[in-house]
Design a protein around this motif. Structure first.
Motif, mmCIF file in Angstrom:
data_model
loop_
_atom_site.group_PDB
_atom_site.id
_atom_site.type_symbol
_atom_site.label_atom_id
_atom_site.label_comp_id
_atom_site.label_asym_id
_atom_site.label_seq_id
_atom_site.Cartn_x
_atom_site.Cartn_y
_atom_site.Cartn_z
ATOM 1 N N MET A 183 0.823 -1.209 0.000
ATOM 2 C CA MET A 183 0.000 0.000 0.000
ATOM 3 C C MET A 183 0.857 1.260 0.000
ATOM 4 O O MET A 183 0.343 2.359 0.158
ATOM 5 N N SER A 233 -4.471 8.052 -0.567
ATOM 6 C CA SER A 233 -5.884 8.397 -0.435
ATOM 7 C C SER A 233 -6.088 9.832 -0.916
ATOM 8 O O SER A 233 -5.144 10.620 -0.982
ATOM 9 N N GLY A 273 0.563 3.269 7.928
ATOM 10 C CA GLY A 273 -0.709 2.562 7.753
ATOM 11 C C GLY A 273 -0.511 1.136 7.274
ATOM 12 O O GLY A 273 0.615 0.626 7.177
ATOM 13 N N LEU A 274 -1.626 0.530 6.952
ATOM 14 C CA LEU A 274 -1.639 -0.849 6.494
ATOM 15 C C LEU A 274 -0.783 -0.985 5.239
ATOM 16 O O LEU A 274 -0.905 -0.226 4.305
ATOM 17 N N ARG A 300 1.100 2.073 3.974
ATOM 18 C CA ARG A 300 0.353 3.194 3.423
ATOM 19 C C ARG A 300 0.649 4.486 4.187
ATOM 20 O O ARG A 300 0.767 4.477 5.407
ATOM 21 N N THR A 330 -0.662 7.604 5.786
ATOM 22 C CA THR A 330 -1.983 8.041 6.219
ATOM 23 C C THR A 330 -2.035 9.563 6.246
ATOM 24 O O THR A 330 -1.010 10.245 6.171
ATOM 25 N N LYS A 359 -11.367 9.228 8.171
ATOM 26 C CA LYS A 359 -11.627 7.776 8.208
ATOM 27 C C LYS A 359 -12.947 7.555 8.921
ATOM 28 O O LYS A 359 -13.076 7.888 10.100
ATOM 29 N N LEU A 418 -11.140 12.203 2.182
ATOM 30 C CA LEU A 418 -11.159 10.860 2.768
ATOM 31 C C LEU A 418 -9.764 10.253 2.763
ATOM 32 O O LEU A 418 -9.020 10.372 1.801
ATOM 33 N N ASP A 419 -9.460 9.587 3.870
ATOM 34 C CA ASP A 419 -8.147 8.953 3.975
ATOM 35 C C ASP A 419 -8.275 7.435 3.917
ATOM 36 O O ASP A 419 -7.272 6.726 3.933
ATOM 37 N N ALA A 420 -9.482 6.943 3.897
ATOM 38 C CA ALA A 420 -9.689 5.494 3.843
ATOM 39 C C ALA A 420 -11.080 5.252 3.263
ATOM 40 O O ALA A 420 -11.941 6.123 3.313
ATOM 41 N N LEU A 425 -5.877 1.358 11.756
ATOM 42 C CA LEU A 425 -4.586 0.880 11.260
ATOM 43 C C LEU A 425 -4.452 1.036 9.750
ATOM 44 O O LEU A 425 -3.371 0.911 9.211
ATOM 45 N N TYR A 426 -5.554 1.286 9.072
ATOM 46 C CA TYR A 426 -5.509 1.345 7.600
ATOM 47 C C TYR A 426 -4.523 2.395 7.132
ATOM 48 O O TYR A 426 -4.516 3.501 7.609
#
Lengths: 457, 327
Positions: A132, A137, A158-159, A162, A164, B256, B285-287, B326-327
């Motif tokens: 990722m 995003s 992030g996951l 990623r 964030t 999120k 949006l971040d996720a 966590l995303y």
């Protein structure tokens, strides 16, 4: 060590700014050999298979079938074994001026920045899962643009690595934004530039008055009612439409037609064709003779082989004859290069070659580049008279119409002769009636002078 | 300020409104002498008499139909559906009559009606006592829908509903009756319809929910705080009309968004909330927007393991919140 690399949409020709994925020949999980075709690509000009530039396992497709993306956009991710430490799998062969070669030990954001700046590939960090890392995003992209942040320089928490929104905010707060990262002066905002790289490719010029429309209607989609239905405009159809419109709107077309007595040519061909087929394996078509006659006439009237350039006329020394070849749903114009240096047998062979490639959809861009004059064999579908549109930006186009037997008057006697019409559309900015009349007269003489003694070789 | 259970706050609201306005009356199955199956209306018949606390036949269509007539005539009825599951026989009265009277009569007539209906499962109620019918009424313009989570809001929103000039569906959560309690002021106050409420501030993830699942979300947020994840929790409170500004502000806070409700996922409130966010603030949006909802199966099972599987709980909510963080 495994390493994930992005495969990007290549620039198939100088003028191309985007291309459409037609279908994927490989699926995630498939192992790919070097140069093995991984997908089929549609462009305005040509359909092509994309060979792998790396050996490894396809792990993710980023651009689905039917999607059109700018040149340089990553289209899939390939996981490859790193050959040896210090030799990145996709060693930056090009563009190294903007990418200082990082020592193997410093694999990390530094190298990432460099690699990313080329828009060429993604390198994996230590933890093995960076899937990722380059999936930004909308929030991250917006913040990065706002604060002029080079995303390559940020570590993602992030996951799958990623970045964030909070990572960007923290980075901005740390005061490291708005400065070129890692001393790469020209890679500030590199990732964003990478995304926009399509914009830097030439998008205007003689052949590209507008960017291709992305097909949005399904083929033969049903609409309410039964009185009409829609057919999708394919990239090829779009290109034809654009080129035709450009030609008729920019070029003041004029037209003339002459009648040719090809009785001797018919006799000649009938005498030689079976032998020729046996010996050469290709058909001896009338078109080969026709092209020969046109090329020889161009030799005598070089101005026919020119281009209007507003403040001057550019006369081309090389004679590359474009051959309009129709398929079921399109027309393509493959080119016989240096047609004046080929004899009739050579022309026949090349014509058959190009026609077959056209029908099979195997034309390459180089097959279609560089035409200076176009011949259209409209007789092949029975036409006896046509008004061709000039293949922009050339100066003229000639058609060969059907050969039909007609009564004609010769020396006050009526004879049955094989007759054909030859039609010419001309750019009246460059050419006038007198010169074109002479040119067509020369083509006519050339055709009528073929006789049983004419040599094919 | 007295601390009070959710159910007592509801009862107090009805009592205060009936004292305040003689036009307010309650009607429903066993709301009188029994005081309601959940004791929500306990004691009201003693104070106000059987002319203002009406025991009705077992006919929800009649209950709502009579209430609509009274409301159009100028009364302020509070019609109780014993369980929201039993509301469907009255659906035609609610959707085709109550919701449309003002529009149909070109403002000549109004319908200041409140329909109280207990929603939700987890009380070993099975098919006919556990449903969340929000989505059935959600898409009907002309209806207002509120679904309080706190005791404070339970009182304030019911008072606002009674005083509203148009039909309001008041979805109270039966599991919250005794589970949720909180400070409820003595005096008269209303919670305006159409305003969401931030229950908790945070900047890692935004949780948007209503009714019982907020209980789990708040518990989970507490635990996640210790793990360094801070959650921003928004209580929608009113489902129709949705507080778009409140939703967007909460979503913007973190980029999120997790939307939680017990009603099933497909076509639920969460779909509308996420559409609003996607339409208005895609670029912030971040996720991907996440939803955690009841499963898309026909009904709450009555067997305990099945009910447990169906119901949301703190652990499920916490897991979803963590995943998003966590995303």
């Amino acid at each position: 060590m495994k390493k994930v690399t992005e495969v990007v949409m290549p620039q198939l020709a100088e003028s191309l700014v985007s291309a459409t994925i037609d279908k994927w020949l490989k699926q995630p999980g498939d192992v790919i050999e070097m140069y093995e075709p991984i997908c089929e690509i549609l462009t305005d000009k040509v359909n092509a298979e994309l060979p792998a530039t790396i050996q490894g396992k396809l792990i993710r497709i980023l651009v689905g079938p039917g999607e059109t993306v700018p040149v340089g956009t990553p289209i899939c991710l390939v996981e490859a074994d790193e050959v040896e430490a210090g030799t990145p799998g996709i060693s930056p062969a090009a563009g190294s001026s903007s990418a200082p070669k990082a020592p193997a030990s410093s694999v990390g954001s530094h190298e990432r920045a460099a690699v990313r700046a080329q828009g060429a590939a993604a390198a994996s960090g230590g933890d093995g899962n960076d899937s990722m890392r380059y999936r930004y995003s909308p929030a991250v992209q917006q913040l990065a643009a706002e604060h002029n942040v080079n995303l390559s320089a940020i570590e993602g928490t992030g996951l799958g690595g990623r970045i964030t929104r909070k990572d960007v905010l923290a980075f901005v707060e740390s005061g490291r934004a708005s400065r070129p990262a890692n001393g790469n002066g020209n890679t500030s905002g590199g990732a964003l530039q990478g995304n926009k790289s399509g914009g830097e490719v030439r998008s205007s010029g003689l052949h590209l008055s507008e960017t291709p429309r992305i097909p949005s209607v399904d083929v033969e989609k049903q609409v309410p009612g039964r009185s009409e239905y829609f057919i999708d405009v394919t990239p090829v159809r779009n290109a034809i439409a654009r080129n035709m419109r450009q030609s008729v709107t920019e070029i003041p077309h004029a037209w003339m037609m002459m009648e040719v007595d090809v009785t001797n040519l018919v006799a000649l061909r009938n005498k030689l064709k079976d032998d020729f087929k046996k010996r050469e394996g290709v058909n001896l078509t009338y078109l080969a003779f026709w092209v020969k006659a046109v090329v020889n006439a161009i030799k005598d009237f070089p101005i026919m082989n020119s281009v209007w350039a507003v403040d001057k006329i550019i006369v081309k020394r090389d004679i590359h004859i474009g051959l309009a070849v129709g398929t079921e749903d399109a027309v393509k114009v493959p080119v016989i290069k240096n047609a004046d240096q080929k004899n009739i047998a050579g022309l026949a062979r090349e014509i058959e070659d190009l026609a077959r490639k056209t029908r099979d959809g195997k034309l390459t861009l180089s097959d279609m580049e560089g035409g200076t004059f176009t011949v259209n064999n409209t007789g092949s579908f029975g036409s006896i008279l046509s008004y061709p549109i000039i293949n922009y930006p050339q100066a003229a186009i000639v058609t060969c119409e059907s050969i039909v037997k007609r009564p004609v008057v010769i020396d006050d006697m009526i004879a049955i002769r094989s007759m054909a019409n030859i039609c010419l559309s001309l750019d009246h900015r460059i050419l006038d009636g007198v010169i074109c009349g002479r040119f067509l007269q020369r083509v006519k003489e050339n055709l009528e002078s073929f006789n049983l003694d004419t040599k094919l070789y | 300020m007295p601390k009070m259970d959710y159910i007592d706050a509801i009862r107090l609201a009805m009592k205060e409104e009936m004292e305040r306005d003689d036009d307010v009356f309650v009607l429903g199955e066993d709301v009188g002498h029994k005081g309601g199956v959940f004791t929500t209306t306990k004691g009201l018949i003693g104070q106000f008499g059987e002319e203002r606390v009406l025991d009705t036949p077992l006919s929800e269509s009649a209950i709502v139909g009579a209430a609509i007539g009274a409301a159009m005539y100028g009364m302020k009825p509070i019609a109780e559906m014993q369980y929201s599951d039993f509301m469907f026989p009255a659906t035609n009265q609610i959707i085709s009559e109550a919701a449309k009277i003002r529009y149909r009569s070109n403002n000549d007539w109004t319908c200041p009606l409140v329909i109280r209906a207990p929603i939700g499962g987890g009380i070993f109620g099975g098919l006919y006592h556990s449903q969340c019918p929000e989505s059935v009424f959600f898409g009907t313009p002309g209806l207002k829908i509120v679904a309080p989570y706190t005791a404070y809001d339970a009182k304030g929103l019911l008072k606002a509903a009674v005083r509203d000039p148009d039909p309001v569906i008041y979805f109270e959560n039966k599991k919250c009756y005794k589970l949720v309690s909180g400070d409820v002021p003595d005096g008269d106050y209303v919670v305006p319809i159409g305003e969401s409420n931030v229950l908790r501030e945070g900047d890692d993830i935004t949780v948007i929910s209503y009714s019982l699942p907020l209980h789990f979300a708040m518990e989970a947020a507490e635990e996640l705080e210790e793990e360094g994840i801070s959650a921003h929790v928004l209580d929608l409170r009113t489902l129709q009309p949705l507080d778009q500004e409140g939703i967007l502000a909460a979503a913007r806070r973190t980029g999120k968004v997790l939307i939680i409700h017990e009603d099933n996922k497909f076509g639920g409130i969460g779909a509308e909330v996420s559409a609003i966010i996607a339409e208005e603030m895609l670029y912030e949006l971040d996720a991907p927007i996440m939803r955690l909802c009841g499963p898309d199966v026909p009904a709450m099972p009555i067997n305990p393991p099945g009910e447990k599987f169906f119901m949301l709980n703190k652990d499920k909510v916490k897991e979803a919140m963590k995943k998003l963080a966590l995303y």
